[in-house]
Scaffold this active site. Structure first.
Site, PDB file in Angstrom:
ATOM      1  N   CYS A  81       0.840  -1.207   0.000  1.00 45.03           N
ATOM      2  CA  CYS A  81       0.000   0.000   0.000  1.00 45.03           C
ATOM      3  C   CYS A  81       0.873   1.253   0.000  1.00 45.03           C
ATOM      4  O   CYS A  81       2.017   1.234   0.457  1.00 45.03           O
ATOM      5  CB  CYS A  81      -0.906   0.044   1.234  1.00 45.03           C
ATOM      6  SG  CYS A  81      -2.098  -1.292   1.368  1.00 45.03           S
ATOM      7  N   ASP A  82       0.292   2.335  -0.502  1.00 41.90           N
ATOM      8  CA  ASP A  82       0.954   3.633  -0.408  1.00 41.90           C
ATOM      9  C   ASP A  82      -0.112   4.720  -0.355  1.00 41.90           C
ATOM     10  O   ASP A  82      -1.110   4.653  -1.091  1.00 41.90           O
ATOM     11  CB  ASP A  82       1.874   3.892  -1.596  1.00 41.90           C
ATOM     12  CG  ASP A  82       2.761   5.102  -1.348  1.00 41.90           C
ATOM     13  OD1 ASP A  82       3.792   4.945  -0.670  1.00 41.90           O
ATOM     14  OD2 ASP A  82       2.402   6.202  -1.809  1.00 41.90           O
ATOM     15  N   SER A  83       0.081   5.693   0.517  1.00 44.48           N
ATOM     16  CA  SER A  83      -0.888   6.776   0.679  1.00 44.48           C
ATOM     17  C   SER A  83      -0.218   8.131   0.513  1.00 44.48           C
ATOM     18  O   SER A  83       0.905   8.333   0.977  1.00 44.48           O
ATOM     19  CB  SER A  83      -1.542   6.713   2.071  1.00 44.48           C
ATOM     20  OG  SER A  83      -2.228   5.507   2.266  1.00 44.48           O
ATOM     21  N   GLY A 118      -3.031   3.687  -2.698  1.00 43.09           N
ATOM     22  CA  GLY A 118      -2.848   2.605  -3.661  1.00 43.09           C
ATOM     23  C   GLY A 118      -2.770   1.271  -2.945  1.00 43.09           C
ATOM     24  O   GLY A 118      -2.169   1.169  -1.875  1.00 43.09           O
TER      25      GLY A 118
END
EC number: 3.6.1.9
Length: 216
Positions: A81-83, A118
């Site tokens: 994940c990526d924020s 993501g």
């Protein structure tokens, strides 16, 4: 029995999964996010950026697992994940300094921003990739206007330097969030509804994850 692997050092993401009844194995990716973003170019949308970063993390962890002599499990599902926060036409990750966090909070105060997260999954069966998928969620976050004293006290905790956008919903920063439009868990770092969809598309049920990744 599918072993869930979280490709992130985020305590927030781990907490979301554990509160949802799943205890994943944590394997940190260590990808060079700056290099990946530089390679995307100016045409990349915010949704593209976080999705590509999430994919890179999941792929890196999957590569690490396939390179091990002893496999973690016959069947693994890696989640990356990526924020990032999008406000004033720019993407904001973790502030590098307290001054950066202060400026960011002053620009956010009394306004709203869009938190892009993501999500990417890679399924490994007998150390072979059998499924890949990724998608982005978007959540609108409404910010309060903290007083100067409150803002300085918050910045002094150091929390703002550890998270995308310089704020948390589930921590001290939650005092200064007035509302969320969308999935609150995505604001913490991993959206449960989207993750459920991605897991389902990989052919795995939530019930199966509960059974194979029980809490201690």
């Amino acid at each position: 029995m599918t072993r869930l692997v979280l490709g992130s050092a985020s305590s927030g993401r781990l907490k979301v999964l554990q509160q949802a009844g799943v205890d994943p194995l944590v394997v940190v990716s260590g990808v060079d996010e700056d290099a990946i973003m530089a390679g995307l170019g100016p045409a990349a949308t915010p949704a593209d950026v976080v999705r590509v970063l999430a994919r890179a993390k999941a792929e890196q962890v999957a590569t690490t697992l396939t390179g091990q002599q002893a496999s973690v499990a016959t069947d693994c599902l890696v989640i990356g994940c990526d924020s990032m926060l999008y406000i004033d036409g720019r993407l904001c990750g973790k502030p590098e300094t307290v001054d950066d966090a202060r400026q960011l909070w002053r620009s956010m105060a009394g306004r709203c921003g869009h938190l892009y997260t993501g999500h990417s999954v890679v399924r490994l069966t007998e150390q072979r990739v059998t499924h890949r998928d990724d998608e982005t969620s978007t959540t609108t976050v409404h910010f309060a206007t903290p007083s100067d004293d409150d803002l300085e006290a918050y910045l002094a905790t150091g929390e703002s330097l550890k998270v995308a956008g310089g704020f948390t919903l589930d921590g001290l920063g939650g005092w200064f969030i007035t509302g969320v439009e969308g999935d609150p868990s995505a604001v913490v770092g991993i959206g449960l509804p989207l993750t459920r969809d991605l897991i389902s598309r990989a052919g795995i049920s939530i019930a199966a994850l509960w059974a194979s990744n029980p809490l201690p």
